[in-house]
Design a protein around this motif. Structure first.
Motif, PDB file in Angstrom:
ATOM      1  N   ARG A 284       0.830  -1.213   0.000  1.00 46.65           N
ATOM      2  CA  ARG A 284       0.000   0.000   0.000  1.00 46.65           C
ATOM      3  C   ARG A 284       0.861   1.259   0.000  1.00 46.65           C
ATOM      4  NH1 ARG A 284      -3.292  -2.913   3.838  1.00 46.65           N
ATOM      5  NH2 ARG A 284      -2.303  -1.719   5.520  1.00 46.65           N
ATOM      6  N   LYS A 285       1.956   1.245   0.750  1.00 48.14           N
ATOM      7  CA  LYS A 285       2.836   2.413   0.776  1.00 48.14           C
ATOM      8  C   LYS A 285       3.454   2.668  -0.598  1.00 48.14           C
ATOM      9  CE  LYS A 285       4.191   2.390   5.660  1.00 48.14           C
ATOM     10  NZ  LYS A 285       5.339   2.304   6.604  1.00 48.14           N
ATOM     11  N   ILE A 286       3.900   1.607  -1.251  1.00 49.36           N
ATOM     12  CA  ILE A 286       4.499   1.763  -2.581  1.00 49.36           C
ATOM     13  C   ILE A 286       3.453   2.228  -3.587  1.00 49.36           C
ATOM     14  CG2 ILE A 286       5.620   0.503  -4.462  1.00 49.36           C
ATOM     15  CD1 ILE A 286       6.953  -1.246  -2.353  1.00 49.36           C
ATOM     16  N   GLU A 287       2.245   1.720  -3.478  1.00 49.97           N
ATOM     17  CA  GLU A 287       1.173   2.142  -4.385  1.00 49.97           C
ATOM     18  C   GLU A 287       0.846   3.618  -4.194  1.00 49.97           C
ATOM     19  OE1 GLU A 287      -2.289  -0.514  -5.236  1.00 49.97           O
ATOM     20  OE2 GLU A 287      -3.418   1.099  -4.261  1.00 49.97           O
ATOM     21  N   ASP A 288       0.745   4.063  -2.950  1.00 49.61           N
ATOM     22  CA  ASP A 288       0.463   5.479  -2.696  1.00 49.61           C
ATOM     23  C   ASP A 288       1.591   6.366  -3.216  1.00 49.61           C
ATOM     24  OD1 ASP A 288      -1.874   4.705  -1.489  1.00 49.61           O
ATOM     25  OD2 ASP A 288      -1.068   4.795   0.561  1.00 49.61           O
ATOM     26  N   HIS A 289       2.816   5.936  -3.012  1.00 47.14           N
ATOM     27  CA  HIS A 289       3.955   6.736  -3.480  1.00 47.14           C
ATOM     28  C   HIS A 289       3.989   6.795  -5.005  1.00 47.14           C
ATOM     29  CE1 HIS A 289       7.836   8.680  -3.220  1.00 47.14           C
ATOM     30  NE2 HIS A 289       8.356   7.784  -4.045  1.00 47.14           N
ATOM     31  N   ALA A 290       3.698   5.677  -5.661  1.00 45.02           N
ATOM     32  CA  ALA A 290       3.695   5.657  -7.126  1.00 45.02           C
ATOM     33  C   ALA A 290       2.609   6.568  -7.688  1.00 45.02           C
ATOM     34  CB  ALA A 290       3.508   4.226  -7.628  1.00 45.02           C
ATOM     35  N   ASN A 291       1.448   6.598  -7.069  1.00 41.57           N
ATOM     36  CA  ASN A 291       0.370   7.459  -7.564  1.00 41.57           C
ATOM     37  C   ASN A 291       0.643   8.928  -7.289  1.00 41.57           C
ATOM     38  OD1 ASN A 291      -2.026   5.824  -8.703  1.00 41.57           O
ATOM     39  ND2 ASN A 291      -1.456   4.675  -6.874  1.00 41.57           N
ATOM     40  N   ASN A 292       1.412   9.221  -6.254  1.00 41.32           N
ATOM     41  CA  ASN A 292       1.785  10.616  -6.014  1.00 41.32           C
ATOM     42  C   ASN A 292       2.785  11.123  -7.051  1.00 41.32           C
ATOM     43  OD1 ASN A 292       0.157  10.859  -3.732  1.00 41.32           O
ATOM     44  ND2 ASN A 292       1.771  10.126  -2.357  1.00 41.32           N
ATOM     45  N   LEU A 293       3.576  10.214  -7.616  1.00 38.29           N
ATOM     46  CA  LEU A 293       4.594  10.617  -8.582  1.00 38.29           C
ATOM     47  C   LEU A 293       4.132  10.502 -10.032  1.00 38.29           C
ATOM     48  CD1 LEU A 293       7.803   8.952  -7.038  1.00 38.29           C
ATOM     49  CD2 LEU A 293       7.058  11.327  -6.837  1.00 38.29           C
ATOM     50  N   ARG A 294       3.073   9.773 -10.308  1.00 39.48           N
ATOM     51  CA  ARG A 294       2.684   9.510 -11.696  1.00 39.48           C
ATOM     52  C   ARG A 294       2.219  10.789 -12.391  1.00 39.48           C
ATOM     53  NH1 ARG A 294      -2.981   9.207 -12.497  1.00 39.48           N
ATOM     54  NH2 ARG A 294      -4.138   9.276 -10.521  1.00 39.48           N
ATOM     55  N   PRO A 295       2.502  10.919 -13.680  1.00 36.48           N
ATOM     56  CA  PRO A 295       1.950  12.046 -14.464  1.00 36.48           C
ATOM     57  C   PRO A 295       0.469  11.806 -14.736  1.00 36.48           C
ATOM     58  CG  PRO A 295       3.275  10.606 -15.853  1.00 36.48           C
ATOM     59  CD  PRO A 295       3.435  10.098 -14.461  1.00 36.48           C
TER      60      PRO A 295
END
Length: 295
Positions: free
Chosen positions: A110-121
């Motif tokens: 979940r942490k990695i998913e949240d971080h990836a969505n914060n960085l995605r264009p």
């Protein structure tokens, strides 16, 4: 005979003073004879005395030569590998909130998913769903620690270099959709599923001690640009007609990972009490501006 005498059992003040002076003279004569004077028949070699001064830095040179002789060309980094493994284990534990098993992996996912969505264009990629993660079990290993350049007393710091190798089972599986915004916003979506795993990462690690001449002394750890990165990527693209393991997608992912490592491959550790974070950032900006002018 009379009653005149020099000494008695109860000496006067004058007699005590004379006796004290005589005893001091006898003691001084014994000290001079046996400690400082030599018999005339004995022959000894007199060693000249040369006081150390700043104009004669031979003793500094001897200390430096001893230090150089005591440093081997290659130093074992086993102690550092043990320390690095423990540090990596701490990061894994904190990423899982100190939980183990499925619960810990789910927290990390979940942490990695949240971080990836914060960085995605957001204009090009839809929501990213991370299906599974593997945090690995190993840690980077260093070897062949050696002094790259010795400045022989120069103000520039000496550079230490290591060989680093990292092989692990770390991987992430995710899915998202590429958004086509022509002729209108979100006109079409291209589903993409990816599994990215690390096969091998090898690189030199350069350690530069802080310079006394710097306004903000820092310990610099950096990776060169010519590191070895082997990623294994499996992919599926499309909804009905699927494309499997597209080479261009693999090249794009590896290029982006290399770019991030190249841009963020330098870490500066601030010495306690030497400078603030703002001062170090100003020094970094000055160095970057100077390198751009030279380039």
């Amino acid at each position: 005979m009379g009653n005149s005498y020099i000494f008695s059992l109860t000496p006067t003040f004058t007699q005590g003073l004379v006796l004290g002076q005589l005893s001091i003279l006898v003691l001084l004569a014994l000290v001079l004879k046996y400690l400082f004077f030599i018999p005339p028949e004995s022959e000894t070699e007199t060693v000249p005395f040369h006081p150390l001064s700043k104009s004669n830095p031979s003793w500094h040179q001897d200390v430096k030569e001893d230090d150089k002789d005591s440093i081997p060309e290659q130093e074992s980094a086993h102690w550092f590998n043990i320390l690095a493994r423990q540090v990596v284990e701490v990061y894994r534990a904190k990423l899982q909130n100190n939980l183990t098993g499925y619960e810990g992996i789910e927290v990390a996912r979940r942490k990695i998913e949240d971080h990836a969505n914060n960085l995605r264009p957001r204009g090009f990629l839809d929501h990213i769903t991370v299906h599974s993660v593997d945090l690995g079990m190993s840690a980077p290993k260093l070897s062949n620690a050696q002094v790259v350049n010795d400045n022989d007393g120069d103000s520039a710091p000496t550079t230490i270099e290591f060989d680093m190798s990292y092989t692990d089972t770390i991987s992430v599986s995710l899915s998202t959709s590429y958004l086509f915004n022509y002729p209108m916003s979100s006109f079409a979506r291209l589903p993409v599923s990816l599994t990215i795993s690390l096969s091998l990462f090898e690189s030199k690690v350069t350690l530069v001690p802080p310079s006394p001449a710097s306004a903000a002394p820092v310990l610099t750890i950096s990776l060169p640009q010519d590191f070895t990165l082997n990623l294994k990527t499996t992919s599926l693209m499309g909804s009905r007609a699927m494309l499997r393991d597209v080479p261009k997608l693999h090249e794009l992912i590896e290029y982006q990972v290399r770019k991030v490592l190249a841009l963020r491959g330098t870490w500066k550790v601030i010495l306690p009490g030497m400078a603030s974070l703002a001062t170090v950032q100003q020094e970094i900006e000055k160095e970057q501006a100077a390198s751009k002018e030279q380039g």
